[in-house]
Design a protein around this motif. Structure first.
Motif, short mmCIF file in Angstrom:
data_model
loop_
_atom_site.label_atom_id
_atom_site.label_comp_id
_atom_site.label_asym_id
_atom_site.label_seq_id
_atom_site.Cartn_x
_atom_site.Cartn_y
_atom_site.Cartn_z
N GLY A 64 -12.14 14.90 -8.08
CA GLY A 64 -11.17 14.13 -8.85
C GLY A 64 -9.88 13.94 -8.07
N TYR A 65 -9.50 14.95 -7.27
CA TYR A 65 -8.32 14.83 -6.42
C TYR A 65 -8.48 13.69 -5.41
CZ TYR A 65 -6.56 19.39 -8.02
OH TYR A 65 -6.09 20.43 -8.78
N SER A 66 -9.73 13.46 -5.00
CA SER A 66 -9.99 12.47 -3.96
C SER A 66 -10.19 11.06 -4.50
CB SER A 66 -11.24 12.87 -3.15
OG SER A 66 -11.06 14.14 -2.55
N PHE A 67 -10.36 10.93 -5.82
CA PHE A 67 -10.56 9.61 -6.41
C PHE A 67 -9.48 9.27 -7.45
CE2 PHE A 67 -14.84 10.56 -4.87
CZ PHE A 67 -15.14 9.37 -4.22
N LEU A 336 -6.92 6.42 8.88
CA LEU A 336 -7.87 7.37 9.47
C LEU A 336 -7.21 8.73 9.69
CD1 LEU A 336 -9.71 5.14 12.11
CD2 LEU A 336 -10.67 6.09 10.00
N LEU A 337 -5.96 8.72 10.14
CA LEU A 337 -5.24 9.97 10.33
C LEU A 337 -5.03 10.67 8.99
CD1 LEU A 337 -3.68 11.97 12.07
CD2 LEU A 337 -1.64 10.51 11.80
N VAL A 338 -4.65 9.91 7.97
CA VAL A 338 -4.46 10.49 6.64
C VAL A 338 -5.76 11.11 6.14
CG1 VAL A 338 -3.97 9.95 4.22
CG2 VAL A 338 -2.57 8.93 6.01
N GLY A 339 -6.88 10.43 6.37
CA GLY A 339 -8.16 10.91 5.87
C GLY A 339 -8.74 12.09 6.61
N THR A 458 0.72 4.70 -7.42
CA THR A 458 -0.56 4.24 -6.86
C THR A 458 -0.68 4.53 -5.37
OG1 THR A 458 -0.64 2.49 -8.53
CG2 THR A 458 -2.08 2.26 -6.62
N GLN A 459 0.34 4.20 -4.58
CA GLN A 459 0.22 4.42 -3.13
C GLN A 459 0.13 5.89 -2.78
OE1 GLN A 459 3.33 2.31 -1.01
NE2 GLN A 459 2.11 0.44 -0.90
N TYR A 460 0.95 6.72 -3.41
CA TYR A 460 0.87 8.15 -3.08
C TYR A 460 -0.48 8.71 -3.50
CZ TYR A 460 2.76 12.68 -1.80
OH TYR A 460 2.98 13.87 -1.17
N SER A 464 -2.98 10.65 -0.92
CA SER A 464 -3.40 12.04 -1.19
C SER A 464 -4.88 12.12 -1.52
CB SER A 464 -2.56 12.65 -2.32
OG SER A 464 -2.62 11.85 -3.48
N SER A 465 -5.44 11.05 -2.12
CA SER A 465 -6.88 11.02 -2.38
C SER A 465 -7.66 10.94 -1.07
CB SER A 465 -7.24 9.83 -3.26
OG SER A 465 -6.64 9.93 -4.53
N LEU A 466 -7.23 10.05 -0.21
CA LEU A 466 -7.88 9.87 1.08
C LEU A 466 -7.80 11.14 1.91
CD1 LEU A 466 -9.30 7.69 2.79
CD2 LEU A 466 -7.06 7.07 3.71
#
Length: 520
Positions: A64-67, A336-339, A458-460, A464-466
């Motif tokens: 759930g944190y990721s979506f 990609l770095l964030v993920g 939405t952006q944050y 954080s999900s990614l």
């Protein structure tokens, strides 16, 4: 990404800002559920006799944190009946999320994972806790940014207060929870469900700190109300769209269980793919298929007039378009770095407590070393990371954090060679948590710098999900990897997967320097 003079010259009045205490307590409320899904729960499950591979599968309960970016716009735009008019948009949603968190923790408390039925109920409760906790994160993140009222220095102080509260919650949900479970009488040799039930009920009671804070604080001024929601029908249709997307994703995920088993068997048997890799690839295909069909339903719903195109664009497309417009060619490498930045330490963290138990450490030893002393070192690392971020470019501190994360993961190989060595445990925990705190502080600063104030929630939520998606997917297989290869090889793998991240940081540093020179 340099900090402005305002962020460097923080005054005493900033630290005495009345909202600092609010963010401290809200950070506590946000941090408390995290370990109750991960490390503390993993010790409970292991003590109840659940197999190691099954324990690490519970990492998926927190997807759930990721979506959360999927329903972040819902939380951002949708007013709640009665609550939004009385408390405001942010406080109303915070109260609902906190109530859901408490309910999920109580359900976990009354589930006994020693039985098959109890384990299934525990899994459902853990998923519910991940979903409700992620919802609370969405609201608190938006509240934190909006409460700063455009002041960069206040935002920095509020973020620091939030992180301090979050870390304090990790101590409570980690060390204090393990102390309580031991005091109530459960041990590795003699499992007692009642002890864990009372422990989790105490954690549910601790969530009242967040509830009280939500009722006391004032609602911030919202920056970007939607121009396209005009009446109840618009909101109802938006909720229907979310229900269709979520329902499709869940239905595909559940219905494809047998297909995943067959693909797994085909990859490992016919194709000859390694068993762990075959399982990961099969689950990845399942996830991609579920996401693709859910997106297809969303497009058909918009085409069919379920939701007006303007609302869909304003809610989901505009935040993404804004990010790509601001960063251009380097937008994809940044994502990609964030993920992948935290993949090395997060994958290792999924199985850390199981590793400590397997090495023969008691719950009290784990609580004191990992949850109390370790969190203290993390806080110290956070201050160090914040200080270095002020002195140097954040991207350089990210590089340092990535190198340290790889190095400290290798230290666990030594710990595996000397099981039960308490002095070595403290040394490894100190190095691991100090580097994690440093890297996290720099990473939070980096994510904050990427976010536009026009799309706070939405952006944050997207970033954080990614940040957690791939690490959690891979972390769910950590138990199988250890079963197949052993702890030393596993720790070496977690260090090796951080190498590509370092090359990506180096590449981004060069590109950002070139862009700065060309614009000068």
């Amino acid at each position: 990404m340099e900090h402005s003079a305002e962020s460097k010259a923080l005054g005493i009045r900033d630290f005495l800002h009345p909202k600092v205490a609010a963010l401290l307590f809200l950070g506590f409320s946000a941090g408390l559920p995290y370990l109750l899904i991960f490390s503390t729960l993993s010790i409970w499950l292991r003590e109840a006799g659940v197999e190691r591979a099954a324990v690490t599968y519970f990492a998926w309960a927190a997807l759930g944190y990721s979506f959360k970016f999927v329903w972040a716009p819902l939380v951002d735009k949708l007013p709640l009946p009665v609550l939004s008019s009385r408390l405001g948009q942010r406080r109303g949603w915070m109260l609902v999320a906190q109530g859901a968190v408490i309910g999920a923790i109580v359900l976990m408390a009354y589930s006994d994972p020693a039985s098959q039925q109890g384990l299934q109920v525990m899994a459902l409760a853990a998923v519910a806790l991940g979903f409700s906790s992620a919802t609370q994160d969405i609201v608190v993140d938006a509240y934190r940014i909006e409460a700063a009222e455009g002041s960069e220095s206040v935002l920095g102080v509020l973020s620091g207060a939030y992180m301090a509260g979050y870390r304090c919650a990790l101590i409570v949900a980690g060390a204090v929870a393990l102390y309580l479970a031991t005091a109530f009488g459960t041990t590795a040799e003699q499992y007692l469900h009642d002890a864990w039930r009372w422990t989790y009920l105490c954690m549910a009671a601790a969530m009242l700190v967040g509830v009280a804070t939500t009722l006391i604080v004032t609602e911030p001024v919202r920056r970007s109300p939607s121009r396209y929601f005009h009446d109840t029908s618009d909101y109802a249709r938006f909720v229907l769209l979310f229900a269709l997307i979520a329902g499709t994703f869940i239905a595909v995920f559940v219905a494809s269980s047998d297909a995943v088993t067959e693909v797994d068997a085909w990859l490992s048997g016919t194709v000859g793919v390694n068993g762990v890799l075959a399982g990961f690839l099969a689950e990845a295909m399942r996830l991609v298929a579920a996401l693709a069909l859910a997106l297809g339903v969303a497009r058909l719903s918009v085409s069919g007039g379920v939701v007006r195109h303007e609302i869909m664009h304003d809610t989901y497309i505009a935040p993404v378009a804004d990010f790509f417009a601001r960063y251009g060619r380097i937008a994809v490498p940044i994502l990609l770095l964030v993920g992948f930045y935290r993949v090395s330490d997060m994958v290792m963290g999924v199985i850390a407590n199981v590793f400590y138990v397997d090495m023969g450490y008691t719950k009290n030893a784990i609580a004191t070393a990992s949850k109390l002393f370790g969190v203290g070192m993390t806080i110290l690392g956070s201050f160090l990371g914040g200080y270095l971020a002020l002195k140097f470019r954040v991207i350089r501190v990210l590089m340092l954090g990535g190198v340290l994360a790889m190095g400290t993961n290798l230290l666990f190989i030594a710990l595996a060679a000397y099981p039960g060595d308490v002095q070595l445990l403290y040394m490894v925990v100190a190095a691991d948590n100090l580097s994690a705190g440093l890297a996290t502080a720099a990473f939070v600063a980096y994510l904050s710098s990427l976010t536009s104030l026009s799309f706070t929630a939405t952006q944050y939520a997207i970033f954080s999900s990614l940040m957690t998606l791939f690490p959690k997917l891979l972390g769910g297989y950590s138990g199988q990897i250890v079963d197949a290869l052993g702890y030393p090889v596993f720790f070496a793998i977690t260090a090796a997967i951080g190498v590509p991240v370092l090359f990506l940081i180096y590449w981004l540093t060069r590109r950002m320097a070139e862009a700065k020179e060309s614009s000068a």
